[in-house]
Design a protein around this motif. Structure first.
Motif, mmCIF file in Angstrom:
data_model
loop_
_atom_site.group_PDB
_atom_site.id
_atom_site.type_symbol
_atom_site.label_atom_id
_atom_site.label_comp_id
_atom_site.label_asym_id
_atom_site.label_seq_id
_atom_site.Cartn_x
_atom_site.Cartn_y
_atom_site.Cartn_z
ATOM 1 N N SER A 136 0.842 -1.246 -0.141
ATOM 2 C CA SER A 136 -0.024 0.082 0.023
ATOM 3 C C SER A 136 1.039 1.343 0.031
ATOM 4 O O SER A 136 1.707 1.257 0.713
ATOM 5 C CB SER A 136 -1.021 -0.075 1.315
ATOM 6 N N SER A 240 0.426 10.177 6.967
ATOM 7 C CA SER A 240 -0.568 9.666 7.642
ATOM 8 C C SER A 240 0.277 9.094 8.969
ATOM 9 O O SER A 240 -0.344 8.440 9.767
ATOM 10 C CB SER A 240 -0.957 8.371 7.091
ATOM 11 N N ALA A 243 -1.698 8.433 12.187
ATOM 12 C CA ALA A 243 -2.734 7.323 12.527
ATOM 13 C C ALA A 243 -1.916 6.015 11.574
ATOM 14 O O ALA A 243 -2.874 5.216 11.535
ATOM 15 C CB ALA A 243 -4.001 7.872 11.613
ATOM 16 N N HIS A 252 -1.191 -3.619 6.135
ATOM 17 C CA HIS A 252 -0.597 -3.587 4.702
ATOM 18 C C HIS A 252 -0.143 -5.268 4.163
ATOM 19 O O HIS A 252 -0.183 -5.737 3.114
ATOM 20 C CB HIS A 252 0.352 -2.446 4.327
ATOM 21 N N HIS A 264 -9.750 -3.267 7.022
ATOM 22 C CA HIS A 264 -8.594 -2.548 7.108
ATOM 23 C C HIS A 264 -8.414 -2.469 8.723
ATOM 24 O O HIS A 264 -7.298 -2.787 9.149
ATOM 25 C CB HIS A 264 -8.350 -1.184 6.421
ATOM 26 N N ARG A 320 7.275 -0.414 3.877
ATOM 27 C CA ARG A 320 7.376 1.206 3.927
ATOM 28 C C ARG A 320 8.587 1.212 4.477
ATOM 29 O O ARG A 320 8.827 1.879 5.775
ATOM 30 C CB ARG A 320 6.152 2.052 4.341
ATOM 31 N N ARG A 323 9.646 4.589 6.646
ATOM 32 C CA ARG A 323 8.797 4.673 7.699
ATOM 33 C C ARG A 323 9.128 4.001 9.105
ATOM 34 O O ARG A 323 8.841 2.884 9.137
ATOM 35 C CB ARG A 323 7.522 4.476 7.639
#
Ligand SMILES: NC(=O)C1=CN([C@@H]2O[C@H](COP(=O)(O)OP(=O)(O)OC[C@H]3O[C@@H](n4cnc5c(N)ncnc54)[C@H](O)[C@@H]3O)[C@@H](O)[C@H]2O)C=CC1
Ligand SMILES: O=C(CO)COP(=O)(O)O
Ligand SMILES: [Zn+2]
Length: 347
Positions: A136, A240, A243, A252, A264, A320, A323
């Protein structure tokens, strides 16, 4: 100090039957002539047809496009249909709203968010979560000009969706812990106000967890307002981050490995239990809150195999890489993942 632009919706209409006013709402926003309604195949019946009728009764020419997923192909398909539309309306769940949101941004058209369920906090955020074969991607988009949340419709959605929205909000707790960790260890940009709003929103849901009940329009209203606030925290942060942390990376990753992913918010809630344990926090209280709300707290309640939970835990850090979270740069070993999932009674 560098400058910052914060986008937020101009209007929020919330309550039973507000959908009937959507034509007037658009006109008051100085939007005229042509509108494009983006909906799901099921949500068109739930609210899309009603949206078209309300727009047409205010002299809009309306075109409809139905999408089934939040892929970049769906975004491009919608984008190609925007043409002369002065406004794009996303009528449905999170995936529909994300596709309409990003397509309208790319086509420099205005966007109205018309959630048919309170299952996620993307109803007002300036982000769109687009799926690809790697997972995602959270893309920047324009905030909706307006949010039109008809709580009469939202309240008739399966309660599972509202419980999922609550779980998506509860997940803010570990998202903020991860964000603080990245701020301390990687000097990542951090916004005290966005973090405070995000945590306050989660606290509101926790304090209301006993009163969020199926069939109560007031419950739908409380959850919609919380999802809106969480979206505002995302707006203030410009990402984001307030959150979405390690618990979202887990969700994800599950979307990729599970044969049939759960909702989700449901997956994020289960991820929050485990990541709270990794943070050394009170994971049992997170689990109890989710139980009170009626959201899943185990693999079997998610309808997901134990192995998929473990696989998702071991690959979450790769979803990700930029992150930073409690999962670190190398993530969990398989043994550590099994131990974590067992300790928190997920498997
Ligand atoms: N852009 C953002 O800031 C955010 C985006 N998201 C994204 O949103 C998606 C999750 O959204 P969800 O809505 O949980 O799932 P979804 O959009 O995948 O599915 C929602 C389901 O509920 C059904 N539904 C919707 N309204 C209904 C109603 N009134 N009655 C009966 N059924 C109804 C839809 O037909 C669909 O099957 C994920 O892709 C997630 O990444 C989640 C949070 C924030
Ligand atoms: O789900 C979200 C916030 O609840 C958005 O997060 P992502 O950026 O991980 O898609
Ligand atoms: Zn989420």
């Amino acid at each position: 100090m560098n400058s910052k632009t914060i986008q937020m919706p101009r209007e929020v209409h919330i309550g039973p039957n507000v959908l009937d006013e959507i034509g007037k709402i658009c006109k008051n926003l100085r939007l005229f002539d042509e509108a494009l309604v983006v909906s799901g195949f099921h949500t068109f019946d739930v609210a899309g047809r009603q949206t078209v009728d309300a727009l047409e009764s205010s002299d809009f020419g309306v075109e409809v496009v139905k999408v089934k997923d939040a892929s970049i192909e769906s975004v491009e398909m919608v984008q190609d249909k925007i043409a002369n539309a002065s406004v794009v309306l996303g009528v449905g769940g999170g995936k529909i709203i994300d596709v309409a949101k990003l397509a309208s941004t790319n086509a420099h058209s205005y966007f109205l968010s018309v959630p048919t369920t309170a299952s996620h906090d993307g109803i007002a955020s300036p982000m769109a979560s687009i799926k690809n074969d790697k997972g995602s991607i959270s893309k920047n988009a324009n905030s909706p000009m307006a949010v039109v949340a008809d709580t009469g419709i939202i309240n008739t959605a399966p309660f599972r969706l509202i419980a999922s929205g609550c779980a998506d909000i509860v997940s803010n707790y570990t998202a903020i812990k991860d964000w603080k960790l990245a701020y301390r260890l990687k000097n990542e940009d951090y916004s005290e106000s966005a973090a405070a709003l995000s945590e306050m929103t989660a606290k509101l849901i926790i304090n209301s967890s006993d009163s969020i009940k199926e069939g109560l329009e007031e419950s739908a209203r409380i959850v919609v307002k919380s999802l809106f606030s969480s979206g505002m925290a995302i707006s203030i942060a410009g990402s984001s981050r307030p959150a979405s942390g390690s618990e979202h990376l887990f969700s994800h990753a599950l979307d990729r490995v599970a044969k049939k992913p759960a909702l989700h918010g449901e997956q994020c809630g289960v991820g929050t239990i485990m990541m709270m344990h990794l943070h050394g926090g009170d994971w049992r209280s997170i689990r109890n809150i989710l139980k009170t709300i009626g959201a899943p707290t185990t693999a079997s309640e998610l309808g997901i195999d134990d192995d998929d939970i473990v696989d998702a835990l071991t690959m979450a850090h790769t979803i990700r890489p930029e992150r930073y979270t409690i999962l670190g740069d190398n993530g969990l070993t398989r043994e550590a993942a099994i131990k974590l999932a067992k300790k928190t009674e997920i498997i």
